[in-house]
Design an enzyme around this catalytic site. Sequence first.
Site, PDB file in Angstrom:
ATOM      1  N   ARG A 143       0.850  -1.182   0.000  1.00  0.00           N
ATOM      2  CA  ARG A 143       0.000   0.000   0.000  1.00  0.00           C
ATOM      3  C   ARG A 143       0.890   1.236   0.000  1.00  0.00           C
ATOM      4  O   ARG A 143       1.905   1.293   0.701  1.00  0.00           O
ATOM      5  CB  ARG A 143      -0.907   0.022   1.244  1.00  0.00           C
ATOM      6  CG  ARG A 143      -2.065  -0.985   1.183  1.00  0.00           C
ATOM      7  CD  ARG A 143      -3.081  -0.559   0.137  1.00  0.00           C
ATOM      8  NE  ARG A 143      -4.238  -1.436   0.053  1.00  0.00           N
ATOM      9  CZ  ARG A 143      -4.365  -2.434  -0.808  1.00  0.00           C
ATOM     10  NH1 ARG A 143      -3.381  -2.713  -1.644  1.00  0.00           N
ATOM     11  NH2 ARG A 143      -5.470  -3.151  -0.854  1.00  0.00           N
TER      12      ARG A 143
ATOM     13  N   HIS B  10       0.128  -0.167 -10.320  1.00  0.00           N
ATOM     14  CA  HIS B  10      -0.708  -1.026  -9.490  1.00  0.00           C
ATOM     15  C   HIS B  10      -1.071  -2.312 -10.239  1.00  0.00           C
ATOM     16  O   HIS B  10      -2.245  -2.698 -10.350  1.00  0.00           O
ATOM     17  CB  HIS B  10      -1.974  -0.296  -9.051  1.00  0.00           C
ATOM     18  CG  HIS B  10      -2.556  -0.863  -7.783  1.00  0.00           C
ATOM     19  ND1 HIS B  10      -3.124  -0.090  -6.805  1.00  0.00           N
ATOM     20  CD2 HIS B  10      -2.645  -2.139  -7.319  1.00  0.00           C
ATOM     21  CE1 HIS B  10      -3.553  -0.853  -5.811  1.00  0.00           C
ATOM     22  NE2 HIS B  10      -3.267  -2.119  -6.110  1.00  0.00           N
TER      23      HIS B  10
END
Length: 309
Positions: free
Chosen positions: A224, A272
Site C-alpha cells: 500500500r 498497481h
Amino acid sequence: MIRVLFAAPQAEWEAYRGPLACAFEAEQLDVALACDHDPAEVDYMIYAPDGPVRDFTPYTRCRAVLGLWAGVEGITGNPTLKIPLARMVDEGLTQGMVEWVCGHVLRHHLGLDAHIKGQDGTWRKGAPPLAWDRRVSILGLGVLGAACARALAGLGFDVAGWSRGPKDLGVIGTRHGEDGLEDVLRRAEILVLLLPLTEATRDLLDARRLAMLPRGAVLVNPGRGPLIDDAALLAALDEGRIGHATLDVFRTEPLPEGDPYWAHPRVTVTPHIASETRPASAARVIARNIRRAQGGQELHHLVDRESGY
C-alpha cells in the site's frame, strides 16, 4: 433462492457475471445474482469500495459482505457496516503477487538494469552474489507475504520476515514487535512491503526507519502506498542511502503527472499491477464462502475490525 447483490463498479459486472454463475452452480447454490436487488431482500453482498453502496443500513437481511479486493481499508471504518466482512484471499491474486515480487527481487539481485540500460559498448564484468548471500526482508506475513517469503526462500535467498504478531513460517526466520522490525530492517539488502494499511502501519517506513536499512538497499512496495513517508523516501533516494525503489502503489492513484517519482532516476513506477483479483478464481472463493455460511460454518478470511484486516 439466495439473493446475492453485486455491489461493485458496473464495469466489473460483465467480467464477473459469468464466472460467478459457474462457481455458484459448481457449489450447487441456487442463487439469484443481480446488481439491483431490493436491499431488504439481499442475503449476501459482493462488494468493492468504489462500488455503489456506501450505507449498509437498508440491507437488513444481509448475512455477510464478501470483498472483491484484498485490501479492506476502504470499508472497515464504515459505521453502518455491522455484519461480517470477508476479504478476498484468491489463489490467482496470490500467485500473481509471488510472480511480481520474485521478478523484481531477482531484477535487483542480479543487477539486470545495468545490462538492459547500459548497452553502450562497455563490457561489464562481475557476477552478482548467489541468492543465499543476498538478504531479503519482508514486512507483512499474511497470505501474500508468507507466499512470497516461501517462494524467495525456495530460490535460495536469505529471507526474514516481520509481522505485528508472532508467525511461524518454518525455516524462514520471523520476527515481530518493534525490536523485531528494527532487526529485519537492518539486515535488508532488499526490502519488500506487503503489510495491510491500518492506522498502525500508515507511514511505518519513515525517515528514522529508512535510515536503519543498509546503505544502498532496494525497496520494493506492492503493498500500500501510504506505508511509506514519500518525502522521507525521496530524500533517502536523493542522498543515495536507498539505492532504488520499485513502487507499484501510491497515496494517489493513478500517480499524478509531475509527481517526483515519475522522473526520479532511482525509482521504478509500475501502475498497481503487482497482482489483481482474477474473476474465475475469485468467483470460486466467493461461492465457497457462501456455501460455508449456508451450512452454518464460519466464513473464511473474516476481517478483524479492531486490527483493520
